[in-house]
Design an enzyme around this catalytic site. Structure first.
Site, mmCIF file in Angstrom:
data_model
loop_
_atom_site.group_PDB
_atom_site.id
_atom_site.type_symbol
_atom_site.label_atom_id
_atom_site.label_comp_id
_atom_site.label_asym_id
_atom_site.label_seq_id
_atom_site.Cartn_x
_atom_site.Cartn_y
_atom_site.Cartn_z
ATOM 1 N N TRP A 184 0.856 -1.185 0.000
ATOM 2 C CA TRP A 184 0.000 0.000 0.000
ATOM 3 C C TRP A 184 0.890 1.232 0.000
ATOM 4 O O TRP A 184 1.828 1.312 0.787
ATOM 5 C CB TRP A 184 -0.910 0.041 1.235
ATOM 6 C CG TRP A 184 -1.636 1.357 1.326
ATOM 7 C CD1 TRP A 184 -2.780 1.700 0.666
ATOM 8 C CD2 TRP A 184 -1.250 2.514 2.086
ATOM 9 N NE1 TRP A 184 -3.128 3.003 0.959
ATOM 10 C CE2 TRP A 184 -2.205 3.531 1.835
ATOM 11 C CE3 TRP A 184 -0.185 2.786 2.941
ATOM 12 C CZ2 TRP A 184 -2.125 4.795 2.417
ATOM 13 C CZ3 TRP A 184 -0.094 4.051 3.516
ATOM 14 C CH2 TRP A 184 -1.059 5.034 3.265
ATOM 15 N N GLU A 225 -3.037 -3.096 -2.336
ATOM 16 C CA GLU A 225 -4.154 -2.507 -1.582
ATOM 17 C C GLU A 225 -4.476 -1.102 -2.080
ATOM 18 O O GLU A 225 -3.604 -0.248 -2.191
ATOM 19 C CB GLU A 225 -3.788 -2.455 -0.092
ATOM 20 C CG GLU A 225 -4.829 -1.776 0.770
ATOM 21 C CD GLU A 225 -4.388 -1.637 2.217
ATOM 22 O OE1 GLU A 225 -5.135 -1.034 3.013
ATOM 23 O OE2 GLU A 225 -3.280 -2.120 2.550
ATOM 24 N N LYS A 227 -6.898 2.599 -2.057
ATOM 25 C CA LYS A 227 -7.473 3.550 -1.114
ATOM 26 C C LYS A 227 -8.260 4.597 -1.888
ATOM 27 O O LYS A 227 -7.952 4.896 -3.050
ATOM 28 C CB LYS A 227 -6.378 4.215 -0.273
ATOM 29 C CG LYS A 227 -6.924 5.007 0.910
ATOM 30 C CD LYS A 227 -5.857 5.277 1.945
ATOM 31 C CE LYS A 227 -6.461 6.015 3.146
ATOM 32 N NZ LYS A 227 -5.508 6.172 4.248
ATOM 33 N N ASP A 258 -9.498 -3.143 1.895
ATOM 34 C CA ASP A 258 -9.522 -2.582 3.244
ATOM 35 C C ASP A 258 -10.896 -1.961 3.472
ATOM 36 O O ASP A 258 -11.353 -1.130 2.689
ATOM 37 C CB ASP A 258 -8.422 -1.529 3.396
ATOM 38 C CG ASP A 258 -8.300 -1.007 4.818
ATOM 39 O OD1 ASP A 258 -9.295 -0.466 5.338
ATOM 40 O OD2 ASP A 258 -7.213 -1.108 5.406
ATOM 41 N N HIS A 261 -11.378 1.871 3.084
ATOM 42 C CA HIS A 261 -10.811 2.563 1.933
ATOM 43 C C HIS A 261 -11.800 2.807 0.802
ATOM 44 O O HIS A 261 -11.420 2.891 -0.366
ATOM 45 C CB HIS A 261 -9.605 1.795 1.416
ATOM 46 C CG HIS A 261 -8.411 1.896 2.303
ATOM 47 N ND1 HIS A 261 -7.161 1.415 1.960
ATOM 48 C CD2 HIS A 261 -8.256 2.427 3.547
ATOM 49 C CE1 HIS A 261 -6.310 1.644 2.944
ATOM 50 N NE2 HIS A 261 -6.962 2.253 3.913
ATOM 51 N N HIS A 285 -8.244 -6.319 4.861
ATOM 52 C CA HIS A 285 -7.874 -5.601 6.064
ATOM 53 C C HIS A 285 -9.176 -5.125 6.680
ATOM 54 O O HIS A 285 -9.865 -4.274 6.103
ATOM 55 C CB HIS A 285 -6.968 -4.404 5.753
ATOM 56 C CG HIS A 285 -5.525 -4.749 5.741
ATOM 57 N ND1 HIS A 285 -4.532 -3.807 5.562
ATOM 58 C CD2 HIS A 285 -4.882 -5.937 5.922
ATOM 59 C CE1 HIS A 285 -3.353 -4.395 5.618
ATOM 60 N NE2 HIS A 285 -3.539 -5.687 5.833
ATOM 61 N N ASP A 293 -11.795 7.097 6.766
ATOM 62 C CA ASP A 293 -10.889 5.978 7.051
ATOM 63 C C ASP A 293 -10.204 6.203 8.397
ATOM 64 O O ASP A 293 -9.019 6.498 8.471
ATOM 65 C CB ASP A 293 -9.855 5.875 5.929
ATOM 66 C CG ASP A 293 -8.884 4.732 6.144
ATOM 67 O OD1 ASP A 293 -9.280 3.725 6.760
ATOM 68 O OD2 ASP A 293 -7.723 4.853 5.712
ATOM 69 N N ASP A 295 -10.072 4.038 11.063
ATOM 70 C CA ASP A 295 -9.430 2.854 11.656
ATOM 71 C C ASP A 295 -9.795 2.632 13.112
ATOM 72 O O ASP A 295 -8.933 2.402 13.963
ATOM 73 C CB ASP A 295 -7.910 2.947 11.496
ATOM 74 C CG ASP A 295 -7.487 2.819 10.042
ATOM 75 O OD1 ASP A 295 -7.718 1.753 9.465
ATOM 76 O OD2 ASP A 295 -6.944 3.787 9.491
ATOM 77 N N ASP A 325 -6.706 -4.176 10.698
ATOM 78 C CA ASP A 325 -5.950 -2.938 10.536
ATOM 79 C C ASP A 325 -6.694 -1.795 11.216
ATOM 80 O O ASP A 325 -7.504 -1.114 10.599
ATOM 81 C CB ASP A 325 -5.731 -2.634 9.053
ATOM 82 C CG ASP A 325 -4.821 -1.429 8.841
ATOM 83 O OD1 ASP A 325 -4.324 -0.880 9.838
ATOM 84 O OD2 ASP A 325 -4.624 -1.042 7.676
#
Length: 418
Positions: A184, A225, A227, A258, A261, A285, A293, A295, A325
């Site tokens: 990524w 990955e 985004k 992810d 993302h 993820h 995003d 997390d 993640d």
């Protein structure tokens, strides 16, 4: 005895629908979750010349007890693993190498810098996964790495990624299970670009050069990955979903999805079955975006349940590599790992305790009334009794009892750290 009794009663409900609960638990034992090391130290790593966090990544909070050494981080991971049922994997970033106090730039990292991690993983029967680190470095200060217009900078990051794939190969050979190397990059622009194509051409060329170095998939699997946007790249990200989906399919790489993302109303659960039609394997993820995003620690919300269902109902437990993640520095970091990982496992168990084949038949027959009714009723089936039994059988605390161990660990270990 109550746990055993409740389990036997719960089994009767599920057996009515042809669900073999014992078999479901045996299957669940074999599903590893790749637990990300960076929750334990707020993505700090152990480089000698440590840089400020960058790449559109931010960790908020200042809860005491953050790991500041490899030994502390591994100790914290051990504690979390003791509270999580099953045998799992640990996901490392390149900044977590140990260089004995010597400054080693990222294009010079070698397997020897991760020997302690491998020895530790052998001791605890864990697999290891890996990630090149394209942030928190002077050569990433302007938000561009593999797509950078300066060839010298691009070449630096190409060398870094090749070095990382060789480290992952070392993991695979030593541990007997292939490492997943996930690429990524934060590359993008804050404002509207005048040329979207050229940076993507450069990224593609960089990836082609990286993957021209062949590594046996017996030891390493490559993933890419995407985004949607990041802090400092709000208008444009070079490695979009479409870019990496196309690259992965054309070059036989894993496409890593992810959950944070994508657009706020766009969900990864809806992508899994579509991607599996064209890919033998996928990687995830799992995070929790709150408006962006961000997390957050994974909770057992509707999307997590749907992810579990999509993997299980499509017989894809061996096709989807599940990693986590998230990073939250506002709460106890060991607790964060424990909450998030246990919830991911709960989502898979919930899916295994669902009459998926019957529900598919209802949909094919156009019986949407019964389909909706059963899907809703199963939300209140005695799933908790099965989960408690599973935890007890796997030798980890039942229900919230794990929190007592975390509190004790905080009192005796975390609170003693400076």
């Amino acid at each position: 005895m109550t746990i055993q009794k409740n389990y036997q009663e719960a089994k009767k409900y599920y057996e009515k629908w042809g669900i073999d609960v014992d078999a479901a638990l045996e299957l669940l034992k074999e599903v590893p979750i790749s637990i990300h090391c960076w929750q334990g130290d707020d993505i700090g790593g152990f480089e000698v010349n440590k840089q400020e966090l960058s790449g559109g990544i931010d960790v908020t909070g200042n809860y005491p007890g953050k790991a500041t050494t490899p030994e502390e981080l591994r100790s914290d991971l051990e504690k979390a693993l003791s509270l999580i049922p099953g045998k799992h994997r640990i996901n490392l970033h390149a900044i977590y190498g140990e260089t004995a106090g010597k400054a080693v730039d990222r294009d010079e990292i070698k397997p020897e810098h991760f020997k302690n991690w491998v020895d530790w993983a052998k001791k605890h029967e864990l697999g290891l996964d890996f990630n090149p680190t394209f942030f928190s470095h002077t050569k990433a200060d302007d938000g561009l790495t593999l797509a950078h217009p300066d060839k010298e900078i691009r070449d630096f990051w190409i060398r870094h990624t090749i070095a990382c794939r060789k480290i992952a190969e070392y993991f695979g050979k030593e541990l007997g299970t292939p490492a997943l190397t996930n690429i990524w990059v934060p590359d993008g622009y804050k404002d509207v670009p005048s040329d979207r194509l050229t940076p993507r051409k450069r990224l593609k060329e960089s990836l082609d050069e990286i993957f021209s170095v062949e590594i046996d998939e017996k030891y390493n699997m490559d993933a890419v990955e995407s985004k949607l946007f990041g802090i400092g790249s709000e208008a444009y990200v070079v490695g979009s979903h479409e870019f990496y989906m196309g690259y992965a399919l054309k070059n036989n790489k894993l496409c890593l999805l992810d959950t944070g993302h994508y657009h706020p109303t766009e969900v990864v659960s809806n992508k899994i079955s579509a991607m599996l039609l064209y890919s033998d394997k996928l990687a995830l993820h799992v995070s929790r975006p709150v408006r962006w995003d961000s997390d957050h620690v994974v909770i057992l919300d509707d999307e997590l349940r749907e992810i579990g269902l999509e993997i299980v109902r499509n017989n894809a437990l061996d096709k989807v590599s599940i990693g986590l993640d998230f990073f939250d520095a506002s709460i106890n970091r060991v607790a964060a790992w424990t909450i998030g990982t246990r919830n991911m496992i709960k989502a898979l168990l919930n899916a295994l305790l669902t009459p998926n084949e019957y529900l598919k038949q209802l949909q094919e027959a156009g019986n949407f009334t019964e389909r909706l009714a059963l899907m809703e009723e199963f939300k209140t089936y005695p799933f908790g009794a099965v989960w408690d039994y599973y935890c007890e059988q796997m030798g980890v605390p039942v229900k919230e009892a794990w929190l007592e161990e975390v509190n004790e660990y905080e009192k005796t270990v975390l609170s003693q750290r400076k």
